[in-house]
Design a protein around this motif. Structure first.
Motif, PDB file in Angstrom:
ATOM      1  N   ASN A 101       0.809  -1.226   0.000  1.00  0.00           N
ATOM      2  CA  ASN A 101       0.000   0.000   0.000  1.00  0.00           C
ATOM      3  C   ASN A 101       0.837   1.268   0.000  1.00  0.00           C
ATOM      4  N   LYS A 102       2.141   1.130   0.106  1.00  0.00           N
ATOM      5  CA  LYS A 102       3.008   2.310   0.062  1.00  0.00           C
ATOM      6  C   LYS A 102       2.914   2.977  -1.298  1.00  0.00           C
ATOM      7  N   THR A 103       2.965   4.311  -1.295  1.00  0.00           N
ATOM      8  CA  THR A 103       2.870   5.062  -2.545  1.00  0.00           C
ATOM      9  C   THR A 103       4.257   5.474  -3.038  1.00  0.00           C
ATOM     10  N   LEU A 104       4.317   5.859  -4.305  1.00  0.00           N
ATOM     11  CA  LEU A 104       5.568   6.376  -4.863  1.00  0.00           C
ATOM     12  C   LEU A 104       6.033   7.603  -4.094  1.00  0.00           C
ATOM     13  N   GLU A 105       5.096   8.393  -3.638  1.00  0.00           N
ATOM     14  CA  GLU A 105       5.432   9.575  -2.855  1.00  0.00           C
ATOM     15  C   GLU A 105       6.109   9.175  -1.542  1.00  0.00           C
ATOM     16  N   GLU A 106       5.557   8.181  -0.848  1.00  0.00           N
ATOM     17  CA  GLU A 106       6.144   7.705   0.399  1.00  0.00           C
ATOM     18  C   GLU A 106       7.508   7.069   0.178  1.00  0.00           C
ATOM     19  N   LEU A 107       7.708   6.512  -1.001  1.00  0.00           N
ATOM     20  CA  LEU A 107       8.977   5.881  -1.337  1.00  0.00           C
ATOM     21  C   LEU A 107       9.985   6.885  -1.900  1.00  0.00           C
ATOM     22  N   ASP A 108       9.568   8.129  -2.055  1.00  0.00           N
ATOM     23  CA  ASP A 108      10.416   9.205  -2.586  1.00  0.00           C
ATOM     24  C   ASP A 108      10.922   8.865  -3.987  1.00  0.00           C
ATOM     25  N   ILE A 109      10.015   8.362  -4.831  1.00  0.00           N
ATOM     26  CA  ILE A 109      10.379   7.980  -6.191  1.00  0.00           C
ATOM     27  C   ILE A 109       9.983   9.078  -7.171  1.00  0.00           C
ATOM     28  N   ASP A 110      10.950   9.498  -7.960  1.00  0.00           N
ATOM     29  CA  ASP A 110      10.735  10.471  -9.031  1.00  0.00           C
ATOM     30  C   ASP A 110      11.537  10.000 -10.238  1.00  0.00           C
ATOM     31  N   ASP A 111      11.400  10.698 -11.367  1.00  0.00           N
ATOM     32  CA  ASP A 111      12.103  10.256 -12.558  1.00  0.00           C
ATOM     33  C   ASP A 111      12.466  11.453 -13.433  1.00  0.00           C
ATOM     34  N   VAL A 112      13.137  11.174 -14.537  1.00  0.00           N
ATOM     35  CA  VAL A 112      13.590  12.207 -15.467  1.00  0.00           C
ATOM     36  C   VAL A 112      12.417  13.107 -15.855  1.00  0.00           C
ATOM     37  N   GLY A 113      12.575  14.411 -15.667  1.00  0.00           N
ATOM     38  CA  GLY A 113      11.524  15.356 -16.002  1.00  0.00           C
ATOM     39  C   GLY A 113      10.468  15.508 -14.933  1.00  0.00           C
ATOM     40  N   GLY A 114      10.499  14.638 -13.918  1.00  0.00           N
ATOM     41  CA  GLY A 114       9.571  14.731 -12.799  1.00  0.00           C
ATOM     42  C   GLY A 114       8.267  13.975 -13.024  1.00  0.00           C
ATOM     43  N   LEU A 115       7.720  13.453 -11.922  1.00  0.00           N
ATOM     44  CA  LEU A 115       6.404  12.816 -11.951  1.00  0.00           C
ATOM     45  C   LEU A 115       5.351  13.826 -11.510  1.00  0.00           C
ATOM     46  N   LEU A 116       4.129  13.650 -11.997  1.00  0.00           N
ATOM     47  CA  LEU A 116       3.023  14.488 -11.559  1.00  0.00           C
ATOM     48  C   LEU A 116       2.628  14.109 -10.140  1.00  0.00           C
ATOM     49  N   GLU A 117       2.035  15.038  -9.437  1.00  0.00           N
ATOM     50  CA  GLU A 117       1.593  14.750  -8.068  1.00  0.00           C
ATOM     51  C   GLU A 117       0.565  13.614  -8.059  1.00  0.00           C
ATOM     52  N   SER A 118      -0.306  13.592  -9.056  1.00  0.00           N
ATOM     53  CA  SER A 118      -1.313  12.514  -9.117  1.00  0.00           C
ATOM     54  C   SER A 118      -0.645  11.167  -9.358  1.00  0.00           C
ATOM     55  N   GLU A 119       0.441  11.137 -10.132  1.00  0.00           N
ATOM     56  CA  GLU A 119       1.147   9.901 -10.413  1.00  0.00           C
ATOM     57  C   GLU A 119       1.836   9.345  -9.166  1.00  0.00           C
ATOM     58  N   LYS A 120       2.261  10.231  -8.303  1.00  0.00           N
ATOM     59  CA  LYS A 120       2.968   9.814  -7.083  1.00  0.00           C
ATOM     60  C   LYS A 120       2.033   9.126  -6.083  1.00  0.00           C
ATOM     61  N   LYS A 121       0.741   9.164  -6.360  1.00  0.00           N
ATOM     62  CA  LYS A 121      -0.211   8.491  -5.476  1.00  0.00           C
ATOM     63  C   LYS A 121      -0.305   6.982  -5.768  1.00  0.00           C
ATOM     64  N   ALA A 122       0.336   6.545  -6.841  1.00  0.00           N
ATOM     65  CA  ALA A 122       0.310   5.117  -7.191  1.00  0.00           C
ATOM     66  C   ALA A 122       0.973   4.289  -6.104  1.00  0.00           C
ATOM     67  N   THR A 123       0.386   3.137  -5.797  1.00  0.00           N
ATOM     68  CA  THR A 123       0.928   2.245  -4.773  1.00  0.00           C
ATOM     69  C   THR A 123       1.814   1.173  -5.422  1.00  0.00           C
ATOM     70  N   ILE A 124       2.519   0.440  -4.577  1.00  0.00           N
ATOM     71  CA  ILE A 124       3.316  -0.689  -5.086  1.00  0.00           C
ATOM     72  C   ILE A 124       2.401  -1.690  -5.778  1.00  0.00           C
ATOM     73  N   TRP A 125       1.222  -1.921  -5.213  1.00  0.00           N
ATOM     74  CA  TRP A 125       0.261  -2.831  -5.843  1.00  0.00           C
ATOM     75  C   TRP A 125      -0.114  -2.357  -7.245  1.00  0.00           C
ATOM     76  N   ASP A 126      -0.339  -1.055  -7.397  1.00  0.00           N
ATOM     77  CA  ASP A 126      -0.653  -0.504  -8.715  1.00  0.00           C
ATOM     78  C   ASP A 126       0.489  -0.757  -9.697  1.00  0.00           C
ATOM     79  N   ILE A 127       1.714  -0.641  -9.212  1.00  0.00           N
ATOM     80  CA  ILE A 127       2.887  -0.888 -10.055  1.00  0.00           C
ATOM     81  C   ILE A 127       2.925  -2.350 -10.498  1.00  0.00           C
TER      82      ILE A 127
END
Length: 560
Positions: free
Chosen positions: A311-337
């Motif tokens: 249930n951890k989110t990309l935001e909680e994992l401090d994950i970003d990428d080239v050019g940056g992720l959108l705030e809405s994208e950072k809400k994705a969980t490990i399960w979603d991945i």
């Protein structure tokens, strides 16, 4: 328009018109070993019997979640009260009658409606010749049918429960037994088996799918005494006919592999022993997207012990990428991945995903939209390393390779790759032999158990192989599928799940790991087999999915 009684009745009444006399001959083989099974949905207990390599229910199925005169019925009862139907003397003696659709749908966990090949194996085990068994109509000898009758020696104990027509009439109790088979013949009919009170043969015919027949389920796996594990090498099965195979037809697969595939190695394993081995199955080479299924396997141990919180989110994992992720994208969980539903439509570091299908970034909420997306799969690898503190290849070596005894593993050849100017998350491809691909599949087939050790949590194997995006839902996303009749899969946790409505019954519960150019690991629980096929990518050739599916069909045909 459904077939009516007048098109089915002549087959059923033929036995009486011809005036066969019941034989008292008995099969000379040993009586099947008895066991029991309890269906926890209603607490009903069934006697089971081991006959050859198979385990069958030795009583007619009687699960009654509802009752009517069309789908689930009790002989002679035309009401809708389950309680009243269960009080019927016919229910207590003969169980229930099911339409073909319900017979397929209601199997208890671990059991399934037998295929035509399952019945052929049963029939040849009790003495029917293979040449007779593959014929349609009434075939066999008095010995083979006598063995299956009530008190006939096998413990199968056929009960002459009669049947229900597709418009609700009940016929032939005490005179006939009709059993559904999983194989569909056409849109209206499916295969069945028939045993009559005065017939010395067994009928292999087709019945209207709307009729009500008896059901005997068979186990997903053979009797446990036949299950083995490979040691340093896979062992070749000495007598494939014991499991219902034709050695001549298996040998014909070599010609198909040479003429129709570009495979460089193929192994087929049943219950822990090889029945087919083609090409250089020891050679290490690249296996592309099969890597994703391997990673999914690694997750299980760490999800179970709490190291990874899905249930951890990309935001909680401090994950970003080239050019940056959108705030809405950072809400994705490990399960979603893991389900490839992150909603992150960012370029991946390597080709092979479906980026051309990406909608506008930020247009789909996490968890709502499936795209086969290498960005998701690569990030799943990064998350695994981040949360466990281990390199993927080291973890795979310690958690799987050493525990199941890989034959050709070389840690030095396992390298990540990718264009980090597009995304900082690299792909984690593997180099593996066909023989070790088969070990991976066999670990999955045995629900994560290897000999006496539970290498993967069994519950995680179930989770990986449960559909998260159905075949039907995939059609809504990828317009190419309408032109791909060979596409038969939904998606689990980075495994392809056989999910098409027109798959063969053998594929029920089956799943596959796939890789570009033609690498496949297919696990088929209904036959207790694993198929590993590899095409060496450096040759610039491929074994496509359609050719691979035809190989599987020819393999199945070797059991007829």
């Amino acid at each position: 328009m459904k077939l009516r009684l007048q098109r089915v009745l002549p087959v059923f009444t033929l036995v009486f018109i011809m005036g066969f006399t019941a034989s008292t001959a008995q099969y000379n083989g040993p009586k099947g070993k008895r066991g029991s099974f309890t269906d926890h949905r209603d607490g009903s207990s069934y006697t089971t019997v081991e006959i050859g390599t198979q385990v069958w229910m030795a009583e007619n199925f009687a699960y009654l979640p509802e009752v009517d005169t069309m789908n689930i019925s009790v002989y002679g009862y035309k009401g809708n009260s389950v309680k009243e139907a269960k009080r019927s003397k016919y229910y207590k003696k003969y169980g229930a009658l099911y339409s073909w659709e319900k017979a397929n749908e209601l199997a208890p966990k671990g059991w399934r409606l037998p295929t035509d090949k399952d019945w052929i194996l049963l029939e040849t085990t009790v003495g029917m010749s293979r040449d007779e068994a593959v014929k349609e109509g009434w075939r066999g000898t008095s010995n083979s049918v006598a063995y299956l009758r009530e008190n006939g020696g096998a413990g199968f104990d056929v009960q002459l429960a009669g049947w229900r027509t597709d418009y609700g009439d009940f016929r032939f109790m005490g005179e006939h037994a009709n059993f559904w088979v999983a194989d569909s013949h056409d849109s209206e009919r499916a295969f069945e088996r028939m045993i009559g009170a005065t017939n010395t043969k067994i009928g292999r015919e087709q019945g209207n799918k709307g009729c009500g027949f008896s059901v005997r389920y068979v186990r997903d796996v053979p009797a446990e005494k036949y299950i083995t594990y490979p040691e340093a090498e896979w062992e070749m099965m000495e007598n494939v006919s014991e499991f219902g195979w034709s050695q001549d037809k298996i040998n014909q697969l070599y010609r198909y592999a040479i003429d129709s595939t570009h495979a460089t190695g193929i192994i087929v394993v049943q219950s822990g022993k090889m029945i087919y081995d083609y090409g250089d199955t020891h050679e290490l080479s690249y296996i592309a997207s099969v890597r994703k299924s391997m990673l999914s396997m690694l997750y299980g141990k760490y999800v179970e012990d709490g190291t990874i919180d899905l249930n951890k989110t990309l935001e909680e994992l401090d994950i970003d990428d080239v050019g940056g992720l959108l705030e809405s994208e950072k809400k994705a969980t490990i399960w979603d991945i893991l389900t490839s539903k992150s909603g992150v439509f960012h370029a991946a570091s390597n080709p092979g995903g479906n980026e051309w299908l990406f909608p506008e970034r930020g247009s789909k909420a996490p968890g709502t939209y499936f795209i086969y997306n290498n960005w998701d799969f690569n990030v799943a690898g990064h998350i695994f390393e981040l949360e466990t503190g281990q390199n993927i290849y080291n973890a795979f070596e310690n958690d799987i390779v050493k525990k199941i005894g890989f034959q050709q593993w070389d840690r030095s050849k396992q390298q990540k790759s990718g264009d980090t100017s597009k995304s900082k998350f690299k792909a984690y491809h593997f180099e593996m032999s066909t023989r070790d691909m088969a070990r991976v599949g066999y670990l999955m087939l045995r629900k994560g158990k290897w000999k006496n050790e539970q290498v993967l949590p069994a519950s995680w194997v179930d989770k990986m192989t449960t559909i998260t995006t159905s075949y039907a839902d995939m059609y809504q996303v990828d317009p190419r599928l309408k032109d791909w009749p060979w596409w038969k899969w939904g998606q689990g946790l980075m495994w392809r799940i056989w999910d098409s409505p027109d798959i063969l019954p053998e594929f029920k519960g089956a799943y596959t790991a796939t890789g570009n150019a033609g690498q496949y690991i297919t696990v088929i629980p209904s036959m207790d087999i694993v198929v590993a096929l590899k095409t060496k990518a450096v040759y610039g050739r491929r074994t496509n999915k359609e050719v691979y599916e035809k190989f599987l069909y020819q393999l199945f045909d070797a059991r007829k």
